[in-house]
Design a protein around this motif. Structure first.
Motif, PDB file in Angstrom:
ATOM      1  N   ASP A 103       0.837  -1.208   0.000  1.00 18.67           N
ATOM      2  CA  ASP A 103       0.000   0.000   0.000  1.00 18.67           C
ATOM      3  C   ASP A 103       0.873   1.260   0.000  1.00 18.67           C
ATOM      4  OD1 ASP A 103      -2.070  -1.799   0.151  1.00 18.67           O
ATOM      5  OD2 ASP A 103      -2.763  -1.198   2.144  1.00 18.67           O
ATOM      6  N   TYR A 104       1.947   1.259   0.773  1.00 20.70           N
ATOM      7  CA  TYR A 104       2.849   2.422   0.837  1.00 20.70           C
ATOM      8  C   TYR A 104       3.456   2.709  -0.534  1.00 20.70           C
ATOM      9  CZ  TYR A 104       7.088   5.118   1.558  1.00 20.70           C
ATOM     10  OH  TYR A 104       8.078   6.055   1.449  1.00 20.70           O
ATOM     11  N   ARG A 105       3.927   1.643  -1.213  1.00 17.57           N
ATOM     12  CA  ARG A 105       4.561   1.813  -2.514  1.00 17.57           C
ATOM     13  C   ARG A 105       3.571   2.393  -3.518  1.00 17.57           C
ATOM     14  NH1 ARG A 105       6.590  -3.759  -4.536  1.00 17.57           N
ATOM     15  NH2 ARG A 105       4.393  -3.851  -4.017  1.00 17.57           N
ATOM     16  N   GLU A 106       2.304   1.952  -3.422  1.00 17.94           N
ATOM     17  CA  GLU A 106       1.297   2.393  -4.398  1.00 17.94           C
ATOM     18  C   GLU A 106       0.724   3.766  -4.082  1.00 17.94           C
ATOM     19  OE1 GLU A 106      -0.024  -2.230  -5.381  1.00 17.94           O
ATOM     20  OE2 GLU A 106      -1.482  -0.901  -4.403  1.00 17.94           O
ATOM     21  N   THR A 107       0.638   4.114  -2.771  1.00 22.68           N
ATOM     22  CA  THR A 107      -0.098   5.331  -2.401  1.00 22.68           C
ATOM     23  C   THR A 107       0.650   6.259  -1.450  1.00 22.68           C
ATOM     24  OG1 THR A 107      -1.127   4.403  -0.404  1.00 22.68           O
ATOM     25  CG2 THR A 107      -2.217   3.923  -2.506  1.00 22.68           C
ATOM     26  N   GLY A 108       1.770   5.820  -0.887  1.00 28.46           N
ATOM     27  CA  GLY A 108       2.484   6.627   0.102  1.00 28.46           C
ATOM     28  C   GLY A 108       1.882   6.573   1.493  1.00 28.46           C
ATOM     29  N   ALA A 109       0.809   5.791   1.649  1.00 27.00           N
ATOM     30  CA  ALA A 109       0.124   5.716   2.942  1.00 27.00           C
ATOM     31  C   ALA A 109      -0.265   4.264   3.238  1.00 27.00           C
ATOM     32  CB  ALA A 109      -1.132   6.587   2.923  1.00 27.00           C
ATOM     33  N   VAL A 110      -0.501   3.967   4.521  1.00 26.26           N
ATOM     34  CA  VAL A 110      -1.037   2.662   4.936  1.00 26.26           C
ATOM     35  C   VAL A 110      -2.193   2.936   5.890  1.00 26.26           C
ATOM     36  CG1 VAL A 110      -0.518   0.387   5.910  1.00 26.26           C
ATOM     37  CG2 VAL A 110       1.329   1.731   4.884  1.00 26.26           C
ATOM     38  N   SER A 111      -3.376   2.429   5.562  1.00 31.38           N
ATOM     39  CA  SER A 111      -4.570   2.626   6.409  1.00 31.38           C
ATOM     40  C   SER A 111      -4.742   4.079   6.830  1.00 31.38           C
ATOM     41  CB  SER A 111      -4.486   1.755   7.675  1.00 31.38           C
ATOM     42  OG  SER A 111      -4.855   0.432   7.397  1.00 31.38           O
ATOM     43  N   GLY A 112      -4.468   5.024   5.907  1.00 33.39           N
ATOM     44  CA  GLY A 112      -4.655   6.433   6.233  1.00 33.39           C
ATOM     45  C   GLY A 112      -3.469   7.088   6.929  1.00 33.39           C
TER      46      GLY A 112
END
Ligand code: Q0N
Length: 285
Positions: A103-112
């Motif tokens: 999730d971090y690699r795809e969006t820079g965030a994890v669970s908000g």
């Protein structure tokens, strides 16, 4: 076994009703890798996981009460208080791995949680983060943000579960780190007792509910070897198995090597000889 209705099955565990207020959780010796349960059991794996769970339950009751009532002489059965389970998986991550890394690699965030840019895989996070997930009945759990998790649980229960999970992770990670094991992340399941108290349930801080990494091999910047399963995974990779069911039968040396890794995790974390546990499971309490 305490006769009673079969309540739920996981890939490697079963839950039975003992009576209206009480459940029996039975851990098998089955092992899954690449999401497939292999046909060959790992002797005593269920006892290692049960003993570790009971060890942590006994040592964390000052942080949050838990469902454990009794450990059975077979070493693989926990008698537990029946709860109303919260509808989320309470995941805590101290390191960037698995779906957190994805999730971090795809969006820079994890669970908000917005994280600093440029972190490498398996990096230790500045602070552990609570990353709740949905309970998928099949397939993979999905990380959800705090707003969704709060709506699913209710405000008070959500905050109690989050605080408990973070405090339990910090306790377990510090204990493990002092014994050469990195607790990269872990999943807790919590429930609510009839008096409204939030209570820790399921198994806790085991290699099946957590990522255990040997601290001696830690090298951020790529995937880390699993303390318990790497030997099995490496062997499976070498066979050329396509990772779809059914999985391969494991040869004796892979079974023995994997068993000794589970036993080593147990002994390092509990400082109790595994044979003492087999002779007297209450030794972990
Ligand atoms: C409960 N699960 C899911 C198989 C088991 N103390 C409790 N009270 C009421 N319900 C439950 C517990 C507990 N623990 C938990 N189902 C019922 C746990 N699964 C996970 C996968 O393996």
């Amino acid at each position: 076994m305490s006769a009673g209705a079969h309540i739920a099955s996981g890939k490697v565990r079963e839950i039975y009703a003992v009576d209206d207020d009480t459940l029996a959780l039975v851990a098998s010796d089955r092992i899954s890798t690449f999401d497939v349960v292999l046909p060959t059991p790992i002797p005593d794996k269920g006892r290692v996981l049960t003993g570790l769970s009971a060890f942590w339950f006994a040592r964390t009751r000052h942080i949050v009460p838990n469902h454990l009532l009794e450990i059975r002489g077979d070493g693989r059965t926990l008698i537990c208080r029946r709860l109303e389970m919260l509808p989320i998986e309470c995941v805590v991550r101290g390191y960037l791995a698995g779906s957190g890394w994805k999730d971090y690699r795809e969006t820079g965030a994890v669970s908000g949680h917005d994280l600093p840019a440029g972190l490498a895989e398996a990096t230790r996070l500045p602070e552990p983060i609570f990353t709740p997930a949905t309970k998928a009945s099949e397939g993979h759990d999905e990380n959800i943000d705090e707003r969704r998790a709060r709506a699913l649980c209710g405000e008070d229960r959500y905050l109690a579960a989050k605080d408990a999970a973070l405090a339990l992770y910090r306790f377990g990670a510090a204990h493990a780190e002092a014994r050469g094991i990195i607790l990269a992340d872990t999943k807790f399941e919590l429930g609510v007792a009839s008096d409204g108290t939030v209570v820790l349930a399921d198994e806790a801080l085991t290699p099946d509910s957590s990522r255990f990494w040997p601290a001696s091999a830690y090298q951020p910047g790529g995937p880390q070897p699993s303390f318990d399963k790497q030997f099995v995974r490496d062997w499976c990779e070498r066979t050329g198995w396509n990772k779809e069911a059914p999985g391969p039968e494991l040869p004796d040396d892979v079974v023995a090597g994997t068993r000794s890794r589970y036993v080593e995790a147990f002994e390092r974390l509990t400082e109790i000889p595994f044979d003492d546990y087999l002779a007297r499971p209450e030794a972990v309490l």
